[in-house]
Design a protein around this motif. Sequence first.
Motif, short mmCIF file in Angstrom:
data_model
loop_
_atom_site.label_atom_id
_atom_site.label_comp_id
_atom_site.label_asym_id
_atom_site.label_seq_id
_atom_site.Cartn_x
_atom_site.Cartn_y
_atom_site.Cartn_z
N ILE A 107 27.19 -3.14 11.24
CA ILE A 107 27.81 -2.11 12.07
C ILE A 107 29.32 -2.35 12.03
CG2 ILE A 107 27.96 -1.10 14.37
CD1 ILE A 107 25.27 -0.69 12.96
N VAL A 108 30.05 -1.37 11.51
CA VAL A 108 31.48 -1.53 11.28
C VAL A 108 32.12 -0.15 11.32
CG1 VAL A 108 31.19 -1.33 8.77
CG2 VAL A 108 33.14 -2.58 9.69
N PRO A 109 33.38 -0.04 11.77
CA PRO A 109 34.05 1.26 11.78
C PRO A 109 34.01 1.94 10.41
CG PRO A 109 35.32 -0.28 13.08
CD PRO A 109 34.22 -1.07 12.43
N HIS A 110 33.80 3.25 10.43
CA HIS A 110 33.62 4.01 9.20
C HIS A 110 34.21 5.40 9.35
CE1 HIS A 110 31.50 6.17 5.97
NE2 HIS A 110 31.31 4.99 5.41
N GLU A 111 34.93 5.86 8.33
CA GLU A 111 35.68 7.10 8.46
C GLU A 111 34.82 8.36 8.48
OE1 GLU A 111 35.41 6.15 4.05
OE2 GLU A 111 35.70 5.06 5.93
N VAL A 112 33.62 8.31 7.92
CA VAL A 112 32.79 9.51 7.84
C VAL A 112 31.95 9.72 9.10
CG1 VAL A 112 30.84 10.56 6.62
CG2 VAL A 112 32.71 9.53 5.33
N GLY B 88 32.10 7.32 12.04
CA GLY B 88 32.61 6.62 13.21
C GLY B 88 32.28 5.15 13.19
N MET B 89 30.98 4.85 13.14
CA MET B 89 30.50 3.48 12.96
C MET B 89 29.38 3.52 11.93
SD MET B 89 32.31 1.65 15.09
CE MET B 89 31.45 0.08 15.15
N ALA B 90 29.53 2.75 10.87
CA ALA B 90 28.52 2.72 9.81
C ALA B 90 27.28 1.98 10.28
CB ALA B 90 29.08 2.06 8.57
N GLY B 91 26.19 2.18 9.55
CA GLY B 91 24.97 1.43 9.82
C GLY B 91 23.92 2.22 10.55
N HIS B 92 22.84 1.51 10.93
CA HIS B 92 21.68 2.08 11.61
C HIS B 92 21.08 3.19 10.75
CE1 HIS B 92 19.40 3.85 15.09
NE2 HIS B 92 19.17 2.55 15.27
N ASN B 93 20.81 4.39 11.31
CA ASN B 93 20.10 5.40 10.52
C ASN B 93 20.95 6.01 9.41
OD1 ASN B 93 21.71 6.89 12.26
ND2 ASN B 93 19.99 7.82 13.36
N LYS B 94 22.25 5.77 9.40
CA LYS B 94 23.07 6.18 8.25
C LYS B 94 22.60 5.46 6.99
CE LYS B 94 27.80 6.24 6.43
NZ LYS B 94 27.55 5.38 5.25
N ASN B 95 22.18 4.22 7.13
CA ASN B 95 21.69 3.45 6.00
C ASN B 95 20.50 4.13 5.34
OD1 ASN B 95 21.97 0.93 4.47
ND2 ASN B 95 19.98 0.38 5.31
N MET C 158 37.00 10.24 14.86
CA MET C 158 35.70 9.58 14.87
C MET C 158 35.74 8.08 14.60
SD MET C 158 33.05 12.25 13.11
CE MET C 158 33.70 12.00 11.48
N MET C 159 36.75 7.63 13.88
CA MET C 159 36.78 6.23 13.43
C MET C 159 36.60 5.25 14.60
SD MET C 159 37.20 4.03 10.92
CE MET C 159 38.22 4.52 9.55
N GLY C 160 35.59 4.39 14.48
CA GLY C 160 35.35 3.39 15.51
C GLY C 160 34.55 3.86 16.70
N ARG C 161 34.06 5.09 16.65
CA ARG C 161 33.29 5.64 17.78
C ARG C 161 31.80 5.72 17.42
NH1 ARG C 161 36.73 7.85 21.59
NH2 ARG C 161 38.88 8.18 20.88
N ALA C 162 30.97 5.36 18.38
CA ALA C 162 29.53 5.37 18.13
C ALA C 162 28.92 6.76 18.28
CB ALA C 162 28.83 4.40 19.09
#
Length: 249
Positions: A148-153, A155-162, A188-192
Amino acid sequence: MILFSRGSSDMVFSPDEVREALFASLDRLGERRRVLAVPPDFTRYHSQAGTLTELAWEYFGNRLVDILPAIGTHYPMTDEEIETMFGKTPRSLFRIHDWRQGFATLGEVPAAFVQEVSEGAINYSIPIQVDRLIADRSHDLILSIGQIVPHEVIGMAGHNKNIFVGTGGSESINKTHFLGAVYGMERMMGRADTPVRRVLNYGSEHFTRHLPIVYVLTVIGKDENGKLVIRGLFIGDDWECFHQAAALS
């Protein structure tokens, strides 16, 4: 259900603690006979997902039957990348995701919902697509492993995005990325909680509840020597698992 939740900004997990946490969590799931692991690819090497996948193989042995790196639209992993990232995990277990043809469409997020969460920026529907290996229901456990890390597309990468982007089809990947771009990556960056995350959550809620997906989420930071370490480890099958990891990240 949260199986394990522990982390702080000054915590450092030792290799033994990671192993104990993962094994204890898998013990709580009960017997599983056909396991699929979905880690990220080499572009997320520092997530420690390679180590966790190798530990899953150590735990399950021949019950871990498939490993599907969530490459999205990236190139397939090379043998050298697999060896570097996943250690002794057998090369024969690795499968290649085909984002052009090797996916199944589980459902569609309605255009009205997309329009609402995007504040009117987008009004098309978005398909929820996953690799056929996930959709065919031949596994009694799907371990989605990642950071789980900030992601530009999103907000936060990981979980069901994977799952939905990492093993999705071209239309779902392109439309979710465009949604993020139009809504505004800087918003969005850094937001869950973001429009893209809400679309993927809609997909989880409506189209994948029948799938035995358990998330293994890491939060990575640097120690006083600049070395990357695991600051948090969160394992479970629900939103709270993600929210706790995102808050720490």
